[in-house]
Design an enzyme around this catalytic site. Structure first.
Site, PDB file in Angstrom:
ATOM      1  N   GLY B 210      73.467  24.658  64.581  1.00  0.00           N
ATOM      2  CA  GLY B 210      72.444  25.050  63.613  1.00  0.00           C
ATOM      3  C   GLY B 210      71.228  25.024  64.251  1.00  0.00           C
ATOM      4  N   LEU B 236      79.113  29.936  62.735  1.00  0.00           N
ATOM      5  CA  LEU B 236      77.954  29.702  63.281  1.00  0.00           C
ATOM      6  C   LEU B 236      78.129  28.772  64.503  1.00  0.00           C
ATOM      7  CD1 LEU B 236      75.029  30.259  63.422  1.00  0.00           C
ATOM      8  CD2 LEU B 236      74.543  28.287  61.873  1.00  0.00           C
ATOM      9  N   ASP B 237      77.560  28.932  65.839  1.00  0.00           N
ATOM     10  CA  ASP B 237      77.870  28.163  66.906  1.00  0.00           C
ATOM     11  C   ASP B 237      79.162  27.617  67.222  1.00  0.00           C
ATOM     12  OD1 ASP B 237      75.117  28.788  67.194  1.00  0.00           O
ATOM     13  OD2 ASP B 237      74.748  26.775  65.801  1.00  0.00           O
ATOM     14  N   GLU B 238      80.233  28.267  66.743  1.00  0.00           N
ATOM     15  CA  GLU B 238      81.633  28.020  66.819  1.00  0.00           C
ATOM     16  C   GLU B 238      82.372  28.737  67.731  1.00  0.00           C
ATOM     17  OE1 GLU B 238      82.804  25.196  66.043  1.00  0.00           O
ATOM     18  OE2 GLU B 238      81.763  24.227  63.976  1.00  0.00           O
TER      19      GLU B 238
END
Lengths: 293, 293, 293, 293
Positions: B210, B236-238
């Protein structure tokens, strides 16, 4: 080697100070040491903020016949401390910290500590090793260190900790090292030894908080794995970080291989953190550490 | 330099295969290439599991007059592919991928990509740079690359992405590089370019998912900071991690300094990830990558 | 950003001291600064030997209206300096060092310096770039920096250096940065700018002193390659080392790839060394450096 | 753990090939293995040059009931080997290499090897430890390994080596590990065990060849120190490098501290090199190694 170092440490003192940042602190402290014929060997300072910050100072000094001069030195310093509202502490190289090591089934971190300690690189007295397994008894007792087997699980946590506290008192323990001890500690236990319990967590925190970090690292597909040594607080894996390190891995590494690589990282990260703690280089400020290397 | 490399790549092909692990694959593929007079330059394989796993193979080969033999080669291979139920793909050194770079206010990652590209180290054609700021226009246009300023915020996301998709189509883009582009993409956009959007996240994922990772790293007191390049997914960001790296920091580093150190890491991590993608070295499998270096 | 930093540096001074180690130095210096209302921002000290060693001190301080108080401050300090037989120097954040960058055919290190300088991360004025090639003229002049092309070879070394010295004087240069400048300098030239010429050598010194280090690293089969930034002396590649770094390589890397990887190392090692020099963090002692980070 | 690994290795074979690079090798070898029902677990290849180079191949394979099929497998392969003029070798996971460890006064590298070996991470049988000191006898004999004390100095080198050769023969030794053995070996001894003696040198070779590398690193003022594991040849510290690693140091580190830091590097570098050798991952080519990781 070890004896030589003890001799060196005999007349060595450390002064650790925390106070509001304000003009004149270094001048006052260094003038005090100079007047008392103490020679500054190493000096480190840090201010959390140029304006209205907290000031931290660690001074290592040499003073001939230190043992006989300690009382007078501390008495004199108390005036300066009052003037600047200092939170401070003297420690002495001659007084080795008393350590307890806790371990469960994986002895690699314990082995590293024992080895560094035998080499004279960890200035502590290992008073006792406590484990909920018998696996490391032989190697520990071979070094003349008492080994206490205390079976543990969450249902008997209170009794287990009561016994552990009793041993900590019996051996007058200064520092508890969790060398892969896989039991949760109660808030009461943790508070009793605030900033004196050092853990090694098998991940690069704050990634993979909690259980089975290598499995989770494997499934997330990270390209580096790590280990983190930190003081234990009541927020799991959230305590102040002392040291971290990593190694490169790739898609070919199985979970077992990640664990193996990780153990190498855990060994060196914990040994470094313990060493710095023993040398009074680690200062806890809020949930962070200042490490005066 | 760049011309020399183009010449080298002219007769170079790559064959990427994914299929159920089973006996005889390497034998079949290498015999096929040998019969077609193709010389294996580099070969990498990986099996996700010794039993019932998925098998991955990347072979780089040289074949004289490749351009005229491609069709026949692909036709012949389709039979082997059918036999082994292969998911496969041929790519050719002569066909450079067409790239779009997205950037917001911080140009450091873009600068690095432009520099590596000018050196001939990133075999792609940069067709367009898209930004919600004007900051990088001059340096981009100086290199003869079109620069499209598309103001963006969450209220006009759909319109912005419609324009971006239009440009991707206009320029026939193969790879979208988010070089610190600070806007969230919609699921529709992400799906349209599955496994073709490479992002650089300014933390060592999965730590600090995040916003504002350096601020959070500062407050957590970590001793290493990192950056992660990954394919963008709708978590998100995964997305699947391609590359990560770290640098050592300590209590003295301010947030601004962490950002500065972090930018150095971001630059090299993104450049590496893009390079490997361009060379077809990165295979996405589930939420992980296999990187055949 | 750059302007903000200049503002910060306006009232910032540094005091660098070298003298025989003796009791009372820190007390005297810190008391002096305190009496003059200067606030210590950062302080680093080092003693080459606990007994009869040389003592080094670097203090960074803040003093309001520093520019108008400089003269008085320096005058007062001269008495302390005499008492302790100090070799010392005040420097001021307001006075940016004037730099000349020398480059030959490979511009990567120059590019990195220009980029860090544009970001405000290298507090210097780049007065001139000198090269025996024309390759970097465009990018240098685009930033408004004069570019002097001076063809060079060993037969005309004297004339070349005469011209270079003239430029150093014209621009009043404080620091000469050899950003992969591939010409040998004469002893006369080196002595004139003692401890002010910073070079980047493309190997991990003292391995591969001299020419063609990447070729030699390749043939020796090393598993890591590196770069070294050092002050130039009249012993080739033997000057005091400021910074070094390395990257892992293996048998698959060609000489061209080693060069490419090496350039990345050279870029960051030189940029760090220059930054530390500009901040007066590097002290030369014999053939070694003390770097107060 | 160790037993589990032994079981895994039982039906595992390795095929190592070196020959002139030519079309069809991979096809021929993989087809041969396929026809014999061997499953390729891992395959690595390298060609020293795309044109007229030498080709190297290492294949790890699984074959049920391997022990009973070995002879037939080797016989069949000899035909392929003849066709392609291959230099080749089969090795079998079931046959652990027999190791002798040589050590002098500093036991740290020996301790690391013993520890990794106890963990099951070094698939070898340690048949004997030989030392010119008595220091490590207790820890070695505690593990049931014979310890031979052979006093050594340059005047009695021939007699010492005669005794060592006798022991190597008695124990049928495959690999000699010099874990900080500080005696020079004669050319006769080295030739007898060509590419089978692994040494750990306490510097980042080719820097600081010869004696007292940490002292020399200290005086040169390097910012990184390292260790190198290599095969022993008759050119001192010039043998083929297997693995190297480094750690950062600075001006504050004394020679004693460099040694201490260096020992940590030596431990891990030697353990890695030995592991790779035991797994037949290291191929010597001229004075370089190919390491198939």
């Amino acid at each position: 080697m070890a004896n030589e170092r003890k001799e060196q440490l005999k007349n060595q003192g450390r002064l650790l100070i925390r106070c509001e940042d304000q003009p004149g602190i270094v001048s006052a402290v260094s003038t005090f040491l100079h007047k008392n014929n103490a020679n500054i060997i190493e000096s480190n300072q840090y201010s959390s903020d140029p304006e209205n910050g907290t000031f931290f100072l660690r001074i290592e000094f040499h003073l001939d016949d230190l043992n006989n001069k300690r009382q007078e030195l501390e008495k004199q310093f108390s005036e300066i401390a009052t003037t600047y509202s200092m939170d401070y502490r003297f420690t002495y190289g001659a007084e080795r910290k008393k350590a307890a090591i806790f371990v469960s089934q994986e002895p690699h971190a314990l082995v590293e500590l024992l080895w560094e300690w035998q080499n004279g690189d960890l200035p502590m007295d290992i008073e006792v090793v406590i484990s909920n397994h018998e696996i490391a008894r032989e190697m520990v007792e071979a070094l003349g260190i008492p080994y206490h087997y205390i079976p543990a699980n969450k249902d008997i946590r209170k009794e287990v900790e009561a016994e552990q506290v009793r041993l900590m008192e019996q051996y007058d323990i200064d520092i508890l090292i969790l060398a892969r001890y896989m039991q949760i500690l109660t808030p009461e236990f943790v508070e009793r030894f605030e900033n004196r319990i050092i853990n090694i967590h098998h991940s690069f925190l704050p990634a993979f908080i909690g259980a089975r970090p290598y499995e989770r690292a494997f499934h997330r597909g990270v390209k580096l794995i790590g280990a983190t040594s930190h003081y234990v607080t009541n927020d799991l894996d959230e305590g102040p970080i002392i040291e971290q390190d990593i190694e490169r891995v790739d898609h070919r590494n199985s979970i077992a291989e990640l664990k193996k690589i990780g153990q190498q990282i855990e060994r060196r990260v914990l040994a470094r953190a313990v060493k710095w703690h023993l040398e009074d280089r680690v200062i806890v400020e809020g949930n962070k550490t200042i490490v005066f290397q």
